[in-house]
Scaffold this motif. Sequence first.
Motif, short mmCIF file in Angstrom:
data_model
loop_
_atom_site.label_atom_id
_atom_site.label_comp_id
_atom_site.label_asym_id
_atom_site.label_seq_id
_atom_site.Cartn_x
_atom_site.Cartn_y
_atom_site.Cartn_z
N MET A 1 0.86 -1.18 0.00
CA MET A 1 0.00 0.00 0.00
C MET A 1 0.89 1.22 0.00
N SER A 2 0.82 2.01 -1.02
CA SER A 2 1.75 3.13 -1.18
C SER A 2 1.09 4.43 -0.76
N THR A 3 1.53 4.96 0.39
CA THR A 3 1.05 6.27 0.83
C THR A 3 2.25 7.13 1.16
N SER A 4 2.03 8.44 1.19
CA SER A 4 3.13 9.37 1.43
C SER A 4 2.98 10.03 2.78
N THR A 5 4.07 10.12 3.53
CA THR A 5 4.04 10.79 4.83
C THR A 5 5.03 11.94 4.85
N GLU A 6 5.63 12.26 3.71
CA GLU A 6 6.62 13.32 3.65
C GLU A 6 5.95 14.67 3.84
N ALA A 7 6.66 15.59 4.50
CA ALA A 7 6.10 16.91 4.79
C ALA A 7 5.85 17.69 3.53
N SER A 8 6.61 17.40 2.46
CA SER A 8 6.46 18.16 1.23
C SER A 8 5.28 17.69 0.40
N ILE B 1 -2.27 9.40 -0.98
CA ILE B 1 -1.83 8.35 -1.90
C ILE B 1 -1.26 9.01 -3.15
N ASP B 2 0.04 8.80 -3.38
CA ASP B 2 0.70 9.45 -4.50
C ASP B 2 0.34 8.82 -5.83
N ARG C 1 -12.89 11.65 -3.92
CA ARG C 1 -13.63 11.11 -5.07
C ARG C 1 -12.67 10.72 -6.20
N ASN C 2 -11.72 11.60 -6.51
CA ASN C 2 -10.78 11.32 -7.60
C ASN C 2 -9.87 10.13 -7.27
N THR C 3 -9.50 10.00 -6.00
CA THR C 3 -8.66 8.87 -5.60
C THR C 3 -9.43 7.56 -5.74
N LEU C 4 -10.70 7.56 -5.36
CA LEU C 4 -11.53 6.37 -5.54
C LEU C 4 -11.63 5.98 -7.02
#
Length: 285
Positions: free
Chosen positions: A1-8, A21-22, A57-60
């Motif tokens: 599962m690819s998610t981003s936790t970077e501050a940027s 989710i990138d 909505r767009n991510t879904l």
Amino acid sequence: MSTSTEASAPAIGAIAGLPQIDDPRGVAPADARVLGRLFFEQLRVLEEGTQAYQYARNTLIEMNLSLVHFAAKRFRNRGSGEMEDIVQVGTIGLIKAIDRFELSREVEFTSFAAPYIVGEIKRFFRDSTWAVHVPRRLQELRVTLAGAREELAGRLDREASVAELAQHLRISEEEVIEGIIASNGYTAGSLDLPIGSERNSAETVTYGDIKGHDDPALELVENLQALAPLIETLDDRERGILRMRFGQEMTQAQIGERLSLSQMHVSRLLNRILAKLRKGMLAQS
């Protein structure tokens, strides 16, 4: 599962109370099912039109595009339409499914979305496949007439006349007749005729498979969607009785035993509840 936790990374996901989710298209199907529930839960409480709502909505949509591609493969090289066009119309079906899905249905989103996606693709073939060359103006007129006929049939409870179609579309009766005649150029022939080059394949598809028609499963979905808000108006005991009778398939005697009521009393309650729902459904039609 690819998610981003970077501050940027963009903060919209955090604002929406959701993971950022990138690459939604790269999410594995198993992860998409888990994430999908989170996104659907938030989608129903976020204000429509906000950045957070659009993100959810767009991510879904992007996470579930694999459903569209899976369905579209069945229709490749089936006469009219490039694969890109088929995917585009299938995506319209996916978007409709996302906008109408409710977690309370207790059904997997993939099962719910499939009739919408396939239905849109079949309608695309129905509206774009022609046996002879017909000017684009008349092809578009045929589609417009089909929509007008369906709309007026719902209002009038009968087929609309040429004059009524002309008045509704604000065109002349001659144009309506021309459009009807042009419809004769639409694909004809046996519905059992194999399509494409895979005639000897075990997965052979016939014209009957791609010809647009009313999908009973889609009609059931629409009926359930119309019924959902009516069920919400019932009290807890009424909803519980419905759940036991139709969800758990308990007999009236078993329900009576559970609620310490007689079978006759349960029968009267069920009749009253169903009459209330039936009245509400008729009022919406």
